[in-house]
Write a protein that holds these residues in place. Structure first.
Motif, PDB file in Angstrom:
ATOM      1  N   LEU A  95      38.646  44.441  73.621  1.00 16.15           N
ATOM      2  CA  LEU A  95      38.674  43.038  74.019  1.00 16.15           C
ATOM      3  C   LEU A  95      40.106  42.624  74.361  1.00 16.15           C
ATOM      4  O   LEU A  95      40.376  42.025  75.414  1.00 16.15           O
ATOM      5  CB  LEU A  95      38.125  42.184  72.878  1.00 16.15           C
ATOM      6  N   ALA A  96      41.021  42.988  73.477  1.00 20.71           N
ATOM      7  CA  ALA A  96      42.424  42.626  73.688  1.00 20.71           C
ATOM      8  C   ALA A  96      42.938  43.235  74.986  1.00 20.71           C
ATOM      9  O   ALA A  96      43.599  42.570  75.799  1.00 20.71           O
ATOM     10  CB  ALA A  96      43.267  43.094  72.514  1.00 20.71           C
ATOM     11  N   ILE A  97      42.594  44.502  75.224  1.00 20.40           N
ATOM     12  CA  ILE A  97      43.090  45.186  76.425  1.00 20.40           C
ATOM     13  C   ILE A  97      42.530  44.532  77.689  1.00 20.40           C
ATOM     14  O   ILE A  97      43.264  44.254  78.643  1.00 20.40           O
ATOM     15  CB  ILE A  97      42.722  46.682  76.379  1.00 20.40           C
ATOM     16  N   VAL A  98      41.229  44.265  77.637  1.00 16.18           N
ATOM     17  CA  VAL A  98      40.610  43.667  78.827  1.00 16.18           C
ATOM     18  C   VAL A  98      41.232  42.311  79.132  1.00 16.18           C
ATOM     19  O   VAL A  98      41.643  42.033  80.257  1.00 16.18           O
ATOM     20  CB  VAL A  98      39.079  43.518  78.601  1.00 16.18           C
ATOM     21  N   LEU A  99      41.372  41.485  78.095  1.00 12.09           N
ATOM     22  CA  LEU A  99      41.971  40.165  78.310  1.00 12.09           C
ATOM     23  C   LEU A  99      43.383  40.305  78.843  1.00 12.09           C
ATOM     24  O   LEU A  99      43.794  39.616  79.780  1.00 12.09           O
ATOM     25  CB  LEU A  99      41.986  39.375  76.993  1.00 12.09           C
ATOM     26  N   TYR A 100      44.107  41.255  78.247  1.00  5.26           N
ATOM     27  CA  TYR A 100      45.496  41.451  78.641  1.00  5.26           C
ATOM     28  C   TYR A 100      45.559  41.845  80.122  1.00  5.26           C
ATOM     29  O   TYR A 100      46.378  41.348  80.891  1.00  5.26           O
ATOM     30  CB  TYR A 100      46.127  42.539  77.770  1.00  5.26           C
ATOM     31  N   ALA A 101      44.660  42.705  80.542  1.00  5.58           N
ATOM     32  CA  ALA A 101      44.671  43.203  81.916  1.00  5.58           C
ATOM     33  C   ALA A 101      44.356  42.073  82.902  1.00  5.58           C
ATOM     34  O   ALA A 101      44.937  42.012  83.993  1.00  5.58           O
ATOM     35  CB  ALA A 101      43.650  44.329  82.062  1.00  5.58           C
ATOM     36  N   HIS A 132      44.671  38.841  82.325  1.00  3.97           N
ATOM     37  CA  HIS A 132      45.442  37.636  82.069  1.00  3.97           C
ATOM     38  C   HIS A 132      46.676  37.631  82.970  1.00  3.97           C
ATOM     39  O   HIS A 132      47.373  38.629  83.075  1.00  3.97           O
ATOM     40  CB  HIS A 132      45.844  37.652  80.589  1.00  3.97           C
ATOM     41  N   THR A 133      46.938  36.520  83.651  1.00  2.80           N
ATOM     42  CA  THR A 133      48.134  36.450  84.487  1.00  2.80           C
ATOM     43  C   THR A 133      48.982  35.281  84.032  1.00  2.80           C
ATOM     44  O   THR A 133      48.804  34.148  84.458  1.00  2.80           O
ATOM     45  CB  THR A 133      47.769  36.246  85.970  1.00  2.80           C
ATOM     46  N   PRO A 134      49.875  35.552  83.093  1.00  2.50           N
ATOM     47  CA  PRO A 134      50.713  34.477  82.581  1.00  2.50           C
ATOM     48  C   PRO A 134      51.788  34.099  83.595  1.00  2.50           C
ATOM     49  O   PRO A 134      52.024  34.836  84.563  1.00  2.50           O
ATOM     50  CB  PRO A 134      51.334  35.102  81.342  1.00  2.50           C
ATOM     51  N   ILE A 135      52.398  32.991  83.356  1.00  5.82           N
ATOM     52  CA  ILE A 135      53.527  32.595  84.187  1.00  5.82           C
ATOM     53  C   ILE A 135      54.685  33.499  83.821  1.00  5.82           C
ATOM     54  O   ILE A 135      55.050  33.613  82.644  1.00  5.82           O
ATOM     55  CB  ILE A 135      53.919  31.132  83.889  1.00  5.82           C
ATOM     56  N   GLY A 136      55.213  34.154  84.853  1.00  5.43           N
ATOM     57  CA  GLY A 136      56.330  35.057  84.593  1.00  5.43           C
ATOM     58  C   GLY A 136      55.869  36.326  83.887  1.00  5.43           C
ATOM     59  O   GLY A 136      54.725  36.771  84.063  1.00  5.43           O
ATOM     60  N   GLN A 137      56.749  36.863  83.035  1.00  3.50           N
ATOM     61  CA  GLN A 137      56.454  38.109  82.332  1.00  3.50           C
ATOM     62  C   GLN A 137      55.422  37.890  81.229  1.00  3.50           C
ATOM     63  O   GLN A 137      55.399  36.818  80.631  1.00  3.50           O
ATOM     64  CB  GLN A 137      57.737  38.582  81.669  1.00  3.50           C
ATOM     65  N   PRO A 138      54.593  38.902  80.949  1.00  2.00           N
ATOM     66  CA  PRO A 138      53.717  38.751  79.785  1.00  2.00           C
ATOM     67  C   PRO A 138      54.585  38.613  78.533  1.00  2.00           C
ATOM     68  O   PRO A 138      55.546  39.362  78.371  1.00  2.00           O
ATOM     69  CB  PRO A 138      52.933  40.074  79.733  1.00  2.00           C
ATOM     70  N   ASN A 139      54.271  37.705  77.634  1.00  2.00           N
ATOM     71  CA  ASN A 139      54.988  37.609  76.363  1.00  2.00           C
ATOM     72  C   ASN A 139      54.156  36.879  75.334  1.00  2.00           C
ATOM     73  O   ASN A 139      53.045  36.427  75.618  1.00  2.00           O
ATOM     74  CB  ASN A 139      56.356  36.954  76.556  1.00  2.00           C
ATOM     75  N   GLY A 140      54.738  36.753  74.173  1.00  2.00           N
ATOM     76  CA  GLY A 140      54.007  36.141  73.053  1.00  2.00           C
ATOM     77  C   GLY A 140      53.790  34.655  73.224  1.00  2.00           C
ATOM     78  O   GLY A 140      53.059  34.036  72.450  1.00  2.00           O
ATOM     79  N   GLY A 141      54.398  34.069  74.254  1.00  2.00           N
ATOM     80  CA  GLY A 141      54.344  32.611  74.341  1.00  2.00           C
ATOM     81  C   GLY A 141      53.153  32.076  75.116  1.00  2.00           C
ATOM     82  O   GLY A 141      52.868  30.885  75.102  1.00  2.00           O
ATOM     83  N   SER A 142      52.409  32.954  75.780  1.00  2.00           N
ATOM     84  CA  SER A 142      51.246  32.490  76.543  1.00  2.00           C
ATOM     85  C   SER A 142      50.085  32.217  75.593  1.00  2.00           C
ATOM     86  O   SER A 142      50.154  32.515  74.401  1.00  2.00           O
ATOM     87  CB  SER A 142      50.841  33.564  77.541  1.00  2.00           C
ATOM     88  N   TRP A 143      48.981  31.687  76.090  1.00  2.00           N
ATOM     89  CA  TRP A 143      47.853  31.432  75.180  1.00  2.00           C
ATOM     90  C   TRP A 143      47.301  32.726  74.633  1.00  2.00           C
ATOM     91  O   TRP A 143      46.942  32.845  73.472  1.00  2.00           O
ATOM     92  CB  TRP A 143      46.742  30.606  75.860  1.00  2.00           C
ATOM     93  N   HIS A 183      50.585  41.921  72.045  1.00  2.00           N
ATOM     94  CA  HIS A 183      51.173  40.615  71.714  1.00  2.00           C
ATOM     95  C   HIS A 183      52.644  40.560  72.124  1.00  2.00           C
ATOM     96  O   HIS A 183      53.134  39.566  72.630  1.00  2.00           O
ATOM     97  CB  HIS A 183      51.005  40.389  70.206  1.00  2.00           C
ATOM     98  N   SER A 184      53.327  41.675  71.950  1.00  2.00           N
ATOM     99  CA  SER A 184      54.756  41.694  72.274  1.00  2.00           C
ATOM    100  C   SER A 184      54.981  41.668  73.780  1.00  2.00           C
ATOM    101  O   SER A 184      56.066  41.338  74.244  1.00  2.00           O
ATOM    102  CB  SER A 184      55.402  42.951  71.693  1.00  2.00           C
ATOM    103  N   GLY A 185      53.980  41.991  74.542  1.00  2.00           N
ATOM    104  CA  GLY A 185      54.159  42.095  75.989  1.00  2.00           C
ATOM    105  C   GLY A 185      55.207  43.136  76.345  1.00  2.00           C
ATOM    106  O   GLY A 185      55.857  43.054  77.377  1.00  2.00           O
ATOM    107  N   PHE A 186      55.378  44.095  75.504  1.00  2.60           N
ATOM    108  CA  PHE A 186      56.350  45.192  75.704  1.00  2.60           C
ATOM    109  C   PHE A 186      57.782  44.699  75.822  1.00  2.60           C
ATOM    110  O   PHE A 186      58.604  45.311  76.473  1.00  2.60           O
ATOM    111  CB  PHE A 186      55.965  46.034  76.932  1.00  2.60           C
ATOM    112  N   GLN A 187      58.033  43.550  75.215  1.00  2.00           N
ATOM    113  CA  GLN A 187      59.424  43.061  75.227  1.00  2.00           C
ATOM    114  C   GLN A 187      60.083  43.401  73.902  1.00  2.00           C
ATOM    115  O   GLN A 187      59.805  42.773  72.893  1.00  2.00           O
ATOM    116  CB  GLN A 187      59.438  41.549  75.406  1.00  2.00           C
ATOM    117  N   PHE A 188      60.951  44.408  73.944  1.00  2.00           N
ATOM    118  CA  PHE A 188      61.641  44.784  72.700  1.00  2.00           C
ATOM    119  C   PHE A 188      63.112  44.526  72.836  1.00  2.00           C
ATOM    120  O   PHE A 188      63.664  44.563  73.938  1.00  2.00           O
ATOM    121  CB  PHE A 188      61.387  46.250  72.367  1.00  2.00           C
ATOM    122  N   GLY A 189      63.770  44.254  71.746  1.00  2.00           N
ATOM    123  CA  GLY A 189      65.212  44.032  71.784  1.00  2.00           C
ATOM    124  C   GLY A 189      65.766  44.080  70.380  1.00  2.00           C
ATOM    125  O   GLY A 189      65.060  44.416  69.426  1.00  2.00           O
TER     126      GLY A 189
END
Ligand SMILES: Cc1cc2nc3c(=O)[nH]c(=O)nc-3n(C[C@H](O)[C@H](O)[C@H](O)COP(=O)(O)OP(=O)(O)OC[C@H]3O[C@@H](n4cnc5c(N)ncnc54)[C@H](O)[C@@H]3O)c2cc1C
Ligand code: HEM
Ligand code: SF4
Ligand code: SF4
Lengths: 275, 798
Positions: free
Chosen positions: A23-29, A31-42, A96-102
């Motif tokens: 379910l998570a993968i399908v939604l993620y695929a 889902h088109t958030p504004i800008g980069q995928p990240n934890g801040g979208s719905w 959830h991280s949208g592959f943003q690591f730092g």
């Protein structure tokens, strides 16, 4: 004879966890958030919320395990769910991280979580594999029984050694008095003791038997007895080793769980208040 | 000229004491003879500080001596004081060795050969018998003792235990934890001990925890040594203490020598007495434990009553109010009337003497079901016995069809199958009209069967027919079974005994009515177990159907009783009943197939064999641990302790393992629980789901602990409360979940406050979800199984 945690009720929780991940993968695929995928979208909030809830629930296991309240659900069922939902976190939290690591508290929480999951996975492996090895290693005896046999051999060795001079006597005495099974954690986990006085005594007897005192029946007898004791020691140490293996990972799993919670709080706090 | 008294009372236990008190108060000339130098030796020998219970609570005390629940020392103190106050004529150190003569002129001989005469004699010597003393010089030294209160009291001593029975072994093993112990055995093995103790002592000797002298006996005791006579001459053993456990001589011989007869050679049998406690020898009375009343209060009441009877007074028995209470469901009738009705209407009880009938009714419940009320259901786990005083009931014998019933009428009984088999009910019983039923408890009924021949006879005659009908031919009209039943004989087999051997001629069918058997066959020179057959099944039909010799050996797995049916009668019945024949043959083919498959899967047979050796054959529900899953976390033990007053009733690590099946030390809820056999207040019961549990009336006597062959009962006081789980989890307070063995040593205050009581597994009968050990096992390694289902190919053949 009985179902293990892994296959519990026809993989019920593997199915639940897989569904959750799909379910998570399908939604993620889609889902088109504004800008980069990240934890801040719905979706990000959604996955984050689910992930955090799962983590808290996984942690509750430590309490559940020790609350022997009445109820139909067996602890085995909880553990089965714990394992599969814990593994599902890998996917849920990563998405959830949208592959943003730092180098920040967010990634710290992620890494700590992965450590907990990895240690848990080792634990699961240990739980599935070692019990059988332990029983096989015991060969129908109890640990106490093995120790008594060792004590008997010690007594016999000392009787024999009495008449064989100081060198032999000292080695045998040391073997009887200073041989240890277990000890520090590392020693327990290694399952052996390279400085074992029994092994030293055995080697000495073997040397003597091969060389200067090859026709001394007492020495030959000692070789035999010490070899047998060395075998038993190996068996006992293997027992201690296996038991330690089944427990040691918890020393990572649990403290890191607490660290994870701390990081998680910091992560949520910083997101809502400093973002 | 010998002293003369109206009554001589022998034994100053609660029974004798109370009798003497009454005699003194009533001015009857009397003497109380006590062999020891103190009164009430049985109670004197209780553990120091033991809390003595005044069970049954509802029974009023009727005695000139006081008695209520309290500490041993206080009770003995009170009695000693009252002995003086009441001016009881007691003579200490006066062991009676013979009683001769008859009513009005008895001669009582003491050990020192002196005699006295009395018109009446009251025997109140209890059941403890004479403790056998060491027959050697030095036996009177202060460090020679004949009992052991608390093994934990001794530390770092050299102790010699003399004896080879259970008591000696238990003492030696318990002492060996903190002392250096030697055990002296007169013979070459420990033949008299029960299996559990045998294993313990052998293991301890093997591991050098205890030194053993076989074929040796004490020659003399000195200050610091015990000299032994061994096969190779004398040996000197260092010792600070000698504990001699040489058993006791049961009082039976002495009692018989007084002319009193016992109803049966059964060692449990007790002499019969009349409703005034008079034995078959007129003028010679029996009260207290020897008369079958194993509690202090009962003994004291009888002491009072017997003197009144001798004085010619009628006393209403002390249990009258209790019986009234029992019968209060019946409108407006006296106790006497009810008892008379029962005697008139129920043949199986009609020959009982009034005292026995009263006692029976005290342990019974009178039910007055309305038409249509259910008495019990199929698969209930109750083992009580019902008699119909009035009305009719119907027995619904077919689980699928409630209309298939057998009607039982006034005077008949039911429930005997559960009683005999120790298994669940095989049918549902419903009142057919308003009725009066008497439900008698299992223990009372077993006692009755053992002591009154007529009860056993009547019961067996009917039970056999019913068992044949239920277990072999449920659809055959009962009239057709009488012929076969008349050929049947009851046969008893000890555990391991053979019913019949492979190759024997097949001449009978055995219906297993209690216990269980294994079927095995010799394959390649080895006995391979093919199956386990529980009670309620028959064996031995195969040879008859095929007209060939026995194809397998059948052996009793535990003590077993069978109804042995003549082979020809069995074949005749099949011949006359084709439907039955088809059924029996179908079962026969199933068995053939299973046997064949078992032969190909010998591991399953070995597992059955192993479990049977562990006594699982008599279990109804046993905890097993699959060691290929068990991570040795001991959460099962912790769960048990947490849900059961801080004491774990199971020991996971202990017990043997075979092919990764581990049998931990934990209660098996036996079909016929050994622990129940000898519990003075009858505190051990079976709950409707089969759990064997101990209720609050336990007096802490330790009999059950000794009787359980599997060592699963402990005597303990509850440990002190612990801080809650979270204070431990978060702040590290207290010991954490589970039983802390360290607490055992320090919680003396609770031992003093509550006393030690028997604790054992109750299968979590009052806890939703059931066994806490199983629920708390994180890996599913701990399971509880019913051997009836578990010991089968389906479960074990992997
Ligand atoms: C460990 C233990 C704990 C128990 N706890 C309780 C409890 O808490 N509550 C309870 O109600 N019951 C309890 N009982 C049962 C209770 O002790 C007995 O039922 C009771 O003592 C029986 O009384 P009695 O008078 O019949 O015989 P006993 O008390 O056995 O007394 C018999 C007396 O006769 C003397 N005697 C024997 N032979 C001779 C002879 N030939 N000549 C002269 N004197 C002789 C003995 O020395 C003894 O003093 C317990 C029993 C045991 C073993
Ligand atoms: C973020 C994820 C996880 C958290 C927070 C977590 C937390 C915990 C906690 C608090 C315990 C209790 C330990 C104790 O008190 O004894 C535990 C036990 C355990 N966990 Fe995890 N866990 C996680 C993931 C996993 C995963 C992925 C696995 C396996 C693949 C796993 C396997 C186990 C096992 C086998 C136990 C031991 C059960 C026992 O012996 O009682 N865990 N975990
Ligand atoms: S306590 Fe012992 S004798 Fe009693 S039911 Fe349990 S295992 Fe059987
Ligand atoms: S079933 Fe209950 S009482 Fe019995 S051993 Fe398990 S936890 Fe203890």
């Amino acid at each position: 004879m009985n179902e293990s945690v892994v296959v519990y009720r026809g993989f019920r929780y593997l199915k639940v966890a897989t569904l959750l991940c799909l379910l998570a993968i399908v939604l993620y695929a889609f889902h088109t958030p504004i800008g980069q995928p990240n934890g801040g979208s719905w979706l990000g909030y959604g996955l984050g919320g689910i992930g955090a809830a799962i983590i808290l629930w996984l942690m509750w296991f430590g309490v559940r395990k020790r609350r022997y309240k009445p109820g139909k659900v067996k602890l085995e069922e909880w553990l089965s769910a714990h394992v599969y939902l814990g593994l599902a976190l890998i996917i849920i939290a990563t998405l959830h991280s949208g592959f943003q690591f730092g180098w920040n508290v967010h990634t710290l929480a992620y890494v700590l979580m992965m450590v907990v999951i990895l240690s848990g996975s080792f634990g699961l492996y240990a739980y599935v594999r070692y019990p059988r090895l332990m029983t096989e290693n015991r060969r129908g005896q109890t640990l106490d029984g093995i120790f008594t046999q060792i004590a008997d051999l010690d007594r016999e060795c000392r009787d024999v050694a009495m008449r064989l001079g100081d060198e032999v006597n000292d080695a045998v005495l040391a073997a009887a008095q200073r041989t240890r099974v277990g000890g520090g954690l590392v020693r327990q986990l290694s399952g052996r003791n390279p400085n074992c006085p029994t092994l030293a005594a055995l080697k000495l007897m073997q040397k003597l038997a091969a060389g200067p005192r090859h026709d001394d029946a007492g020495v030959r007898k000692l070789v035999q007895l010490l070899a047998k004791k060395d075998d038993l020691l190996g068996q006992a140490r293997r027992d201690v080793q296996l038991l330690a293996m089944m427990q040691v990972w918890l020393f990572i799993h649990v403290p890191f769980t607490f660290a994870l919670i701390a990081a998680l709080v910091a992560h949520v706090f910083s997101v809502f208040f400093y973002w | 000229m010998a002293d003369h008294f109206t009554v001589a009372i022998i034994g100053s236990g609660p029974g004798g004491l109370s009798a003497a008190g009454r005699a003194a108060a009533a001015g009857v000339s009397h003497i109380l003879l006590e062999r020891c130098d103190h009164a009430s030796d049985t109670i004197y020998k209780y553990q120091k500080g033991k809390l003595v219970m005044a069970t049954p609570d509802v029974l009023p005390l009727r005695s000139d001596f006081d008695f209520k629940m309290g500490i041993r020392e206080d009770i003995l103190g009170t009695w000693d004081r009252q002995l003086e106050e009441h001016k009881v004529n007691i003579r200490y150190g006066a062991e009676v060795v013979a009683i001769a003569g008859q009513k009005g002129a008895f001669t009582v001989t003491l050990q020192d050969k002196s005699t006295l005469t009395a018109e009446y004699v009251i025997l109140a010597i209890g059941l403890q018998g004479n403790i056998n003393k060491l027959p050697v010089p030095g036996a009177e030294l202060p460090h020679v003792q004949y009992q052991l209160d608390d093994p934990d009291e001794y530390e770092g001593e050299h102790i010699v235990v003399v004896g080879a029975g259970d008591a000696a072994i238990e003492n030696a093993v318990a002492l060996a934890k903190q002392n250096s112990v030697t055990i002296v055995n007169r013979s070459g093995e420990f033949a008299r001990a029960k299996q559990g103790n045998l294993d313990l002592i052998r293991a301890a000797i093997e591991k050098n925890q205890i030194e053993c002298y076989y074929n040796s006996s004490p020659a003399r005791v000195t200050e610091k040594t015990l000299v032994l006579r061994t096969a190779d001459g004398e040996a000197e053993v260092r010792c600070d203490r000698v504990i001699a456990r040489l058993g006791a001589t049961a009082p039976r011989k002495f009692v018989e020598a007084c002319g009193i007869v016992f109803p049966s050679p059964d060692p449990k049998a007790l002499p019969e007495v009349s409703s005034t406690y008079e034995s078959n020898v007129p003028g010679l009375y029996i009260i207290g434990a020897l008369g079958g009343y194993p509690l202090i209060k009962q003994a004291m009441n009888q002491g009072y009553e017997v003197i009144e009877f001798i004085r010619g007074n009628k006393v209403e028995p002390a249990d009258e109010p209790l019986l009234k209470e029992r019968f209060k469901g019946l409108a407006d009738v006296t106790v006497e009337q009810v008892l008379a009705t029962i005697r008139a209407n129920v043949p199986i009880f009609s020959e009982l003497n009034p005292l026995v009938l009263r006692e029976l009714m005290l342990d019974s419940i009178v039910h007055t079901p309305k038409k249509g009320d259910i008495i019990f259901r199929r698969n209930d786990y109750s083992n009580s016995f019902y008699t119909i005083v009035q009305g009719e009931v119907e027995v619904r014998v077919n689980p699928l069809d409630d209309s298939e019933v057998v009607v039982l009428r006034q005077g008949e009984f039911f429930g005997e199958m559960g009683l005999i088999a120790g298994r669940r009910r095989t049918a549902t019983v419903v009142a057919r009209q308003d009725a009066i039923l008497v439900e008698t408890q299992r223990r009372t009924m077993l006692k009755l069967i053992a002591s009154v021949a007529s009860v056993k006879r009547q019961m067996d005659a009917i039970a056999i027919v019913r068992q044949i009908q239920t277990y072999i031919a449920p659809h055959t009209p009962v009239e057709r079974l009488y012929d076969m039943a008349s050929t049947a004989k009851l046969r008893r087999f000890k555990a391991g005994e053979i019913l019949f051997s492979q190759g024997d001629a097949g001449d009978s069918v055995h219906l297993i009515r209690s216990g269980s058997v294994t079927v095995s066959r010799r394959i390649g020179g080895r006995d391979v177990v093919l199956s386990y057959v529980a009670s309620g099944n028959y064996v031995g039909e195969m040879a008859l159907l095929t007209n060939a010799p026995r194809s397998a050996t059948v052996r009793a797995a535990v003590a077993t009783e069978t109804v042995a049916i003549d082979g020809k009668a069995f074949v005749d019945l099949l011949g006359s009943d084709p439907a039955l024949r088809t059924e029996v043959e179908a079962k026969f083919r199933d068995r053939l197939e299973i046997n064949e498959r078992m032969e190909r899967a010998p591991e399953a047979g070995s597992i059955i064999q192993f479990l049977i050796e562990q006594g699982v054959g008599e279990a109804t529900d046993v905890l097993l641990i699959d060691e290929s899953l068990c991570v040795r976390c001991d959460n099962c033990e912790k769960a048990c302790a947490e849900t059961h007053h801080g004491i774990s009733r199971l020991d996971r690590e202990a017990g043997p393992t075979f092919a990764s099946i581990h049998v931990p030390t934990s209660c098996r809820h036996c079909e016929h629980p050994h622990c129940m056999a000898d519990c003075p207040p009858d505190a051990i019961h079976r709950a409707p789901n089969g759990e064997v549990y101990i209720d609050d009336s336990c007096i802490g006597c330790g009999n059950c602990q000794r009787n359980c062959p599997y060592g699963v009962i402990q005597m303990a006081a509850p440990p002190p409360d612990k801080p809650g789980l979270f204070s431990w989890l978060l702040f590290g307070l207290g010991y954490g979940p589970g039983e802390d063995k360290r607490l055992r040593k320090v919680h003396h205050e609770n031992v003093d406050k509550y006393g030690k009581h028997a604790v054992k597994c109750d299968m979590c009968k009052d806890i939703e979800g059931g066994a806490a050990c199983v629920r708390a096992c994180p890996t599913g390694a701990a399971i509880r199984v019913d051997p009836k289902q578990f010991l089968s190919l389906a479960k074990l053949g992997t």
